[in-house]
Design a protein around this motif. Structure first.
Motif, mmCIF file in Angstrom:
data_model
loop_
_atom_site.group_PDB
_atom_site.id
_atom_site.type_symbol
_atom_site.label_atom_id
_atom_site.label_comp_id
_atom_site.label_asym_id
_atom_site.label_seq_id
_atom_site.Cartn_x
_atom_site.Cartn_y
_atom_site.Cartn_z
ATOM 1 N N PRO A 296 21.337 -18.808 18.454
ATOM 2 C CA PRO A 296 20.233 -19.777 18.500
ATOM 3 C C PRO A 296 20.440 -20.863 19.553
ATOM 4 O O PRO A 296 21.573 -21.175 19.945
ATOM 5 N N LEU A 297 19.329 -21.461 19.990
ATOM 6 C CA LEU A 297 19.342 -22.455 21.053
ATOM 7 C C LEU A 297 20.341 -23.583 20.805
ATOM 8 O O LEU A 297 21.107 -23.930 21.703
ATOM 9 N N ALA A 298 20.355 -24.168 19.627
ATOM 10 C CA ALA A 298 21.253 -25.303 19.357
ATOM 11 C C ALA A 298 22.708 -24.925 19.606
ATOM 12 O O ALA A 298 23.484 -25.710 20.165
ATOM 13 N N ALA B 60 21.094 -25.196 36.903
ATOM 14 C CA ALA B 60 21.420 -23.776 36.712
ATOM 15 C C ALA B 60 20.797 -23.304 35.398
ATOM 16 O O ALA B 60 21.384 -23.464 34.325
ATOM 17 N N PRO B 61 19.586 -22.730 35.476
ATOM 18 C CA PRO B 61 18.934 -22.275 34.254
ATOM 19 C C PRO B 61 19.443 -20.904 33.818
ATOM 20 O O PRO B 61 19.862 -20.091 34.642
ATOM 21 N N GLY B 62 19.407 -20.670 32.525
ATOM 22 C CA GLY B 62 19.775 -19.364 31.990
ATOM 23 C C GLY B 62 19.603 -19.356 30.485
ATOM 24 O O GLY B 62 19.526 -20.405 29.846
ATOM 25 N N VAL B 63 19.571 -18.166 29.936
ATOM 26 C CA VAL B 63 19.511 -18.049 28.477
ATOM 27 C C VAL B 63 20.890 -18.351 27.900
ATOM 28 O O VAL B 63 21.026 -18.996 26.875
ATOM 29 N N VAL C 172 17.597 -21.889 28.219
ATOM 30 C CA VAL C 172 16.240 -21.446 27.914
ATOM 31 C C VAL C 172 16.038 -21.361 26.395
ATOM 32 O O VAL C 172 16.872 -20.810 25.671
ATOM 33 N N SER C 173 14.915 -21.905 25.940
ATOM 34 C CA SER C 173 14.607 -21.919 24.508
ATOM 35 C C SER C 173 14.473 -20.500 23.956
ATOM 36 O O SER C 173 14.222 -19.543 24.703
ATOM 37 N N ASP C 174 14.622 -20.395 22.649
ATOM 38 C CA ASP C 174 14.483 -19.097 21.981
ATOM 39 C C ASP C 174 13.107 -18.491 22.262
ATOM 40 O O ASP C 174 12.987 -17.293 22.550
ATOM 41 N N GLU C 175 12.065 -19.322 22.213
ATOM 42 C CA GLU C 175 10.698 -18.838 22.409
ATOM 43 C C GLU C 175 10.472 -18.333 23.834
ATOM 44 O O GLU C 175 9.894 -17.255 24.023
ATOM 45 N N LEU C 176 10.924 -19.098 24.825
ATOM 46 C CA LEU C 176 10.756 -18.654 26.218
ATOM 47 C C LEU C 176 11.570 -17.397 26.492
ATOM 48 O O LEU C 176 11.102 -16.492 27.188
#
Length: 144
Positions: free
Chosen positions: A54-56, A8-11, A38-42
Motif C-alpha cells: 500500500p501507498l503509506a 523521480a516518480p515511480g510506483v 504513485v498512489s494506489d489508484e493511479l
C-alpha cells in the motif's frame, strides 16, 4: 546559487535494486531529490492492478532511503500538474520511456516549462513486474 531540485516518480512496489539504482543515480544529478510515489489508484489505472504494497508503506520505505531528501504521494495523473504542485527542475525516468509515446509527451510537456527530462539506465535483470509474476506463480501452487 539555487539548488537543483530533482523529481523521480515511480510506483516503487516490491522495492528492488532497480528502484534503488534509479534513486541513487537521480540523487547524484541534483542537490535535492524528491521521490514521487504513485498512489494506489493511479498505479492501478496505469498498470491494470493495484500495487502489492500500500501507498503509506511504499512512502515510508522510499522516505527511509538515504539518497532521498523527500518523498511525496503522486496523486495527480499528469506529471505537469505534479510539477505545478511540487516544483522541480529536472525529472528522472528510466530509459525504457525514451522514444515511447509516454516519453515523448513527457518531453513536450516539460520543454514548455523549462524542466529537463533525464533518462537513466533501466535495470533490465529485475523489475516489479517480474517479481509479481514470480509471486503469482508461487501462489498458484499454494494449497488453499
Amino acid at each position: 546559487m539555487a539548488k537543483k531540485i530533482g523529481y523521480a516518480p515511480g510506483v516503487y512496489d516490491l522495492f528492488h535494486i532497480g528502484h534503488l539504482n534509479l534513486l541513487e543515480r537521480s540523487s547524484a544529478l541534483c542537490d535535492h531529490l524528491i521521490a514521487g510515489v504513485v498512489s494506489d489508484e493511479l498505479a492501478a489505472g496505469a498498470k491494470g492492478r493495484a500495487p502489492v504494497v500500500p501507498l503509506a508503506e511504499r512512502l515510508e520505505i522510499v522516505r527511509s532511503i538515504r539518497c532521498v531528501d523527500q518523498a511525496v504521494a503522486e496523486v495527480l495523473p499528469e506529471k505537469l500538474d505534479t510539477w505545478r504542485s511540487v516544483g522541480f527542475d529536472v525529472i528522472f525516468k528510466g530509459d525504457d520511456w525514451k522514444g515511447t509515446p509516454k516519453g515523448d509527451k513527457l518531453e513536450r510537456d516539460f520543454a514548455s516549462v523549462g524542466v529537463e527530462v533525464v533518462y537513466l539506465p533501466y535495470t533490465v535483470h529485475t523489475s516489479s513486474t517480474q517479481l509479481r509474476r514470480a509471486l503469482d506463480a508461487l501462489l498458484v501452487d499454494v494449497p488453499r
